[in-house]
Design a protein around this motif. Structure first.
Motif, PDB file in Angstrom:
ATOM      1  N   SER A 139      30.902  41.553  41.473  1.00 17.16           N
ATOM      2  CA  SER A 139      32.295  42.214  41.415  1.00 17.16           C
ATOM      3  C   SER A 139      32.752  42.277  42.833  1.00 17.16           C
ATOM      4  O   SER A 139      32.182  42.800  43.473  1.00 17.16           O
ATOM      5  CB  SER A 139      32.491  43.659  40.577  1.00 17.16           C
ATOM      6  N   ALA A 141      36.073  43.627  43.092  1.00 16.24           N
ATOM      7  CA  ALA A 141      37.099  44.508  42.701  1.00 16.24           C
ATOM      8  C   ALA A 141      37.414  45.504  43.726  1.00 16.24           C
ATOM      9  O   ALA A 141      36.621  45.811  44.356  1.00 16.24           O
ATOM     10  CB  ALA A 141      36.816  45.296  41.425  1.00 16.24           C
ATOM     11  N   GLU A 146      40.621  46.581  38.613  1.00 20.42           N
ATOM     12  CA  GLU A 146      40.197  45.215  38.734  1.00 20.42           C
ATOM     13  C   GLU A 146      38.761  45.418  38.357  1.00 20.42           C
ATOM     14  O   GLU A 146      38.177  44.553  37.595  1.00 20.42           O
ATOM     15  CB  GLU A 146      40.214  44.843  40.368  1.00 20.42           C
ATOM     16  N   ASP A 150      36.678  43.534  35.061  1.00 17.56           N
ATOM     17  CA  ASP A 150      35.386  42.956  35.172  1.00 17.56           C
ATOM     18  C   ASP A 150      34.315  43.367  33.997  1.00 17.56           C
ATOM     19  O   ASP A 150      33.864  42.724  33.316  1.00 17.56           O
ATOM     20  CB  ASP A 150      34.611  43.411  36.492  1.00 17.56           C
TER      21      ASP A 150
END
Length: 188
Positions: A139, A141, A146, A150
């Motif tokens: 990830s 993010a 965000e 995921d």
């Protein structure tokens, strides 16, 4: 550099524990379950994961770790505190999330989960991405929104692209106790 070794004879898939542990926790087989194992510490980003859980109300989260049983969490989070045996929870879950703000070295929890065949979603702190190799979701993010995306993507696809056997092999071949001992023997 010699990494910690995981006992692959202890941390392994146990399908029978999946159903029994889910029953004990009041979870159904249809529930998508995300596991977060970390002591309560600012570096472990519980606030981030709680915010993410609020954005994913149809996904069940399990928090395990010292102090987690005292967290104020949404209804879709089961916070259990300390558990000595994590194998039932690795097997009952659909993925592990490992998110840290800073300071990770070698997160044993990632290697243990992977040895049980559990896909992992992790950010790039410490050796997390190195541990995953190409077996998990890396990830990038920058916000809980965000990160929630995921997790929602992972639940929609059930991380189907990740082969459990490949996940297990990654740990057994690179981060098992056997490999660690061989590396120490070679060093000495």
């Amino acid at each position: 550099l010699i990494y910690n070794g995981v006992d692959e004879t202890y941390f392994l898939p146990k399908p029978v524990e999946r159903n029994s542990t889910r029953q004990e926790l009041g979870l159904s087989e249809e529930d998508y379950v995300v596991l977060h194992v970390a002591r309560l510490d600012p570096m472990k980003a519980h606030d981030w994961v709680i915010s993410t859980a609020k954005l994913c109300p149809d996904i069940k989260f399990i928090f395990i770790g010292l102090g987690t049983n005292h967290l104020d969490v949404p209804k879709n989070v089961i916070n259990l505190g300390v558990k000595k045996d994590l194998v039932p929870f690795y097997n009952a879950s659909d993925c592990l999330v490992s998110w840290s703000y800073y300071g990770e070295g070698f997160p044993n929890v990632i290697a243990e989960a992977m040895a049980c065949g559990l896909p992992v979603i992790a950010n790039n702190v410490g050796d997390s991405w190195y541990l995953l190799g190409n077996t998990g979701l890396k990830s990038v993010a920058q916000t809980p929104d965000e990160f929630a995306n995921d997790i929602l993507l992972a639940s929609a696809k059930n991380l189907a692209g990740f082969d459990k056997n490949k996940i297990i092999r990654r740990v057994v071949d690179n981060f098992s106790a056997r490999v660690m001992v061989k590396q120490y023997e070679a060093l000495y």
